[in-house]
Design an enzyme around this catalytic site. Structure first.
Site, PDB file in Angstrom:
ATOM      1  CE  LYS A   1     -18.550  12.403 -23.349  1.00 50.14           C
ATOM      2  NZ  LYS A   1     -18.712  13.851 -23.500  1.00 50.14           N
TER       3      LYS A   1
ATOM      4  CD  GLU B   1     -17.046   7.159 -38.270  1.00 57.38           C
ATOM      5  OE1 GLU B   1     -17.610   6.821 -37.201  1.00 57.38           O
ATOM      6  OE2 GLU B   1     -17.422   8.128 -38.955  1.00 57.38           O
TER       7      GLU B   1
ATOM      8  N   GLY C   1     -15.769  15.779 -26.201  1.00 54.21           N
ATOM      9  CA  GLY C   1     -14.760  15.087 -27.006  1.00 54.21           C
ATOM     10  C   GLY C   1     -13.608  15.994 -27.410  1.00 54.21           C
ATOM     11  NE  ARG C   2     -16.627  21.179 -29.639  1.00 51.07           N
ATOM     12  CZ  ARG C   2     -17.794  20.544 -29.495  1.00 51.07           C
ATOM     13  NH1 ARG C   2     -17.880  19.244 -29.707  1.00 51.07           N
ATOM     14  NH2 ARG C   2     -18.887  21.194 -29.136  1.00 51.07           N
TER      15      ARG C   2
ATOM     16  CD  GLU D   1     -17.348  18.363 -33.250  1.00 48.81           C
ATOM     17  OE1 GLU D   1     -17.133  17.701 -34.271  1.00 48.81           O
ATOM     18  OE2 GLU D   1     -17.000  17.994 -32.115  1.00 48.81           O
TER      19      GLU D   1
ATOM     20  CG  HIS E   1       7.165  29.249 -50.556  1.00 49.63           C
ATOM     21  ND1 HIS E   1       8.078  29.806 -51.427  1.00 49.63           N
ATOM     22  CD2 HIS E   1       7.685  29.431 -49.317  1.00 49.63           C
ATOM     23  CE1 HIS E   1       9.110  30.275 -50.745  1.00 49.63           C
ATOM     24  NE2 HIS E   1       8.888  30.059 -49.453  1.00 49.63           N
TER      25      HIS E   1
HETATM   26  C1  G6Q Z   1     -16.289  16.055 -30.134  1.00 54.75           C
HETATM   27  C2  G6Q Z   1     -17.349  15.329 -30.823  1.00 54.75           C
HETATM   28  C3  G6Q Z   1     -16.860  14.213 -31.699  1.00 54.75           C
HETATM   29  C4  G6Q Z   1     -16.471  12.954 -30.941  1.00 54.75           C
HETATM   30  C5  G6Q Z   1     -16.320  11.817 -31.937  1.00 54.75           C
HETATM   31  C6  G6Q Z   1     -15.896  10.525 -31.290  1.00 54.75           C
HETATM   32  O1  G6Q Z   1     -16.453  16.988 -29.396  1.00 54.75           O
HETATM   33  O2  G6Q Z   1     -18.303  14.923 -29.932  1.00 54.75           O
HETATM   34  O3  G6Q Z   1     -15.774  14.592 -32.511  1.00 54.75           O
HETATM   35  O4  G6Q Z   1     -15.317  13.145 -30.222  1.00 54.75           O
HETATM   36  O5  G6Q Z   1     -17.524  11.646 -32.631  1.00 54.75           O
HETATM   37  O6  G6Q Z   1     -16.844  10.114 -30.343  1.00 54.75           O
HETATM   38  P1  G6Q Z   1     -16.521   8.953 -29.343  1.00 54.75           P
HETATM   39  O7  G6Q Z   1     -15.369   9.368 -28.507  1.00 54.75           O
HETATM   40  O8  G6Q Z   1     -17.765   8.727 -28.564  1.00 54.75           O
HETATM   41  O9  G6Q Z   1     -16.127   7.758 -30.176  1.00 54.75           O
END
Ligand code: G6Q
Length: 533
Positions: free
Chosen positions: A201, A207, A261-262, A347, A378
């Site tokens: 986003k 990462e 994001g989620r 979150e 199990h």
């Molecule tokens: C989700 C959070 C988080 C986000 C990641 C990746 O609701 O905001 O999990 O999706 O940190 O962020 P970017 O899409 O900006 O790389």
């Protein structure tokens, strides 16, 4: 949370000590009354520690929180994400409408459908082989590089909808900054047949950007700089950063700041999934989401699946002090669903101040965990059956399997039904004795029962039922956030993580830098510096 109603609820729970045995014995129609259906799903919530007066009080909590109006605020694009001053419009991503919602000057539905069209055209090209790699070969491997909300949704959904996927294209999902994740993936693909989707986003996440740069260098080393435009596309809200990275904005699929994001799987973040299952199936997925959205927005709370599940969750968190709930999908394709829900729920509702900024004095978001049945049986079910904690559980199953081999599915589902029955009704000491259990073993073989479960059953795992299932949990989490009076759509804890590591990263790469952390952190960094390669 409305304290008066919550206190009455607590009083009821203490005074009654409901048992599922009694509840079922006293009302032969209990299951019928407590089964509701929507969007292809049947929810049987009769095996919950709830009677009519308790349910009424729970519904009162929803009323007191002005839930109906809050739902409208979300769907119509009010800035309900107040700490980030944003609308929350993931429901607009799956609406079949193409016009009629203007928010902050944006024609939301029109923009959504424009991007869906762009994704569809691109997916068609890749799936048909018309989109060629730099050496003229078709794409066989898609590597989505993203993390958190830009990874968990597509990764989980790709696995869930594998039976609908084009098997000649394999998707991989790289998220961890641990180079092992990327390195092991690159061993399984060929550069000239690989499409990298950089999904972020913000396009600044450490990462993702690290993995993206390393993947880019890997490709350029094999195919040259000119190959990048055939092998890299981006999904983001940040055009400038995409261009700066060296991806042609023509190869970019946008989404908007009002998509958390989620909640972003049905946005362009789902591009890898759309390539896998095709635009028609992606559309079916969206229609499943939309069916649940409509149900949530219009159904009376008494018959509203997300609302009922939210209220029952609140009953256990706040009335019974349960710390967690388990999600137990009896379908191997849903193996990653509990992990996906962990982010969605934890979150969103892992918050401890209310919407006016005051600390809350009640429990908010629970811990979510789970594994596919029957594997969990199990392993950890022992604790649910005979441990000391109350762990409500959601059992998710399907009447038909995509792999109808022999009697596997009947066996799977026999376990599915047997477990909720055993959890609810247990086995009394008398039953044990009647079975001839030696007296000294009776205490160990007795099952108290009274462990609450929801059963969610659909005919088949299809894009449509799957979309509806995700929306069901999204809205459940939303309702709980409203009732707890917390903000569910920000994630300052995640943001903290994004900045914390920066300072230490410099200290790891420059041993001359002095360390001024606490004694524990200083010593650990020193130990690492001494041993690192
Ligand atoms: C989700 C959070 C988080 C986000 C990641 C990746 O609701 O905001 O999990 O999706 O940190 O962020 P970017 O899409 O900006 O790389």
């Amino acid at each position: 949370m409305d304290i008066d109603t919550a206190e009455r609820l607590a009083g009821q729970i203490e005074s009654k000590e409901l048992t599922l045995r009694d509840l079922f014995a006293s009302d032969p129609k209990r299951a019928e009354k407590m089964t509701v259906s929507a969007a292809g799903w049947t929810l049987d919530y009769s095996k919950n520690l709830v009677d009519e007066p308790t349910l009424k009080l729970l519904l009162k909590l929803a009323e007191k929180a002005d839930l109906k109006a809050e739902i409208e605020r979300m769907f119509t694009g009010e800035h309900i994400n107040r700490t980030e001053n944003r609308a929350v419009l993931h429901t607009a991503l799956r609406s079949a409408k193409t016009s009629g919602l203007v928010v902050d000057g944006q024609d939301v539905y029109a923009d959504v459908h424009k991007v869906l069209g762009q994704m569809g055209d691109f997916s068609d090209l890749v799936r048909s082989g018309k989109w060629k790699g730099a050496t003229g070969k078709r794409i066989k491997y898609v590597v989505n590089i993203g993390i958190g909300g830009s990874d968990l949704g597509p990764a989980m959904a790709y696995q869930a909808l594998l039976p609908y996927s084009k098997r000649s294209i394999r998707c991989f999902f790289v998220s961890n900054v641990d180079a092992t994740h990327l390195a092991e993936t690159l061993l399984q693909v060929k550069a000239d047949q690989t499409l990298f989707i950089i999904a972020s986003k913000t396009f600044t996440t450490q990462e993702t950007m690290t993995n993206a740069r390393t993947a880019r260098a890997w490709l350029v080393e094999r195919l040259g700089e000119a190959a990048v435009s055939r092998h890299f596309v981006a999904v983001s809200t940040n055009t400038a950063k995409v261009a700066e990275f060296g991806i042609d904005p023509a190869n970019m699929f946008v989404f908007w700041d009002w998509v958390g994001g989620r909640y972003s799987l049905p946005s362009a973040i789902g591009l890898s999934l759309m390539i896998a299952i095709g635009r028609a199936n992606f559309k079916r997925l969206l229609s499943g989401y939309e069916a649940m959205d409509k149900h949530f927005r219009t159904a009376a709370f008494r018959r509203n699946l997300p609302v009922l599940m939210a209220l029952l969750g609140i009953l256990y968190s706040n009335g019974y002090g349960a710390d967690s709930y388990a999600v137990l999908p009896y379908d191997q394709y849903l193996a990653r669903f509990p992990a996906y829900l962990q982010q969605l729920d934890m979150e969103s509702n892992g918050k401890s101040v209310d919407r006016s900024g005051e600390p809350v004095d009640y429990m908010t978001g629970p811990i979510v965990w789970g594994e596919p049945g029957t594997n969990g049986q199990h392993a950890f079910y022992q604790l649910i059956h005979q441990g000391t904690r109350l762990i409500p559980a959601d059992f998710i199953g399907f009447c038909r399997s995509h792999n109808p081999l022999g009697d596997h599915h009947d066996k799977l589902m026999a376990n599915f039904f047997a477990q909720t029955e055993a959890l609810a009704f247990g086995k009394t000491a008398e039953q044990c004795r009647a079975e001839g259990v030696p007296e000294e073993l009776v205490p160990f073989k007795t099952f108290e029962g009274n462990h609450p479960t929801n059963t969610l059953l659909a005919d088949e795992l299809t894009p449509k039922t799957f979309g509806a299932l995700i929306a069901l949990y999204e809205h459940k989490v939303f309702v709980q956030g409203i009732l707890w009076d917390i903000f569910s759509f920000d994630q300052w804890g995640v943001e903290l993580g994004k900045v914390l590591a920066g300072k230490i990263l410099k200290e790891l790469s420059d041993p001359a830098l002095p360390l001024d952390h606490d004694s524990s952190t200083n010593a650990l960094i020193a130990r690492y510096r001494a041993a690192k390669r």
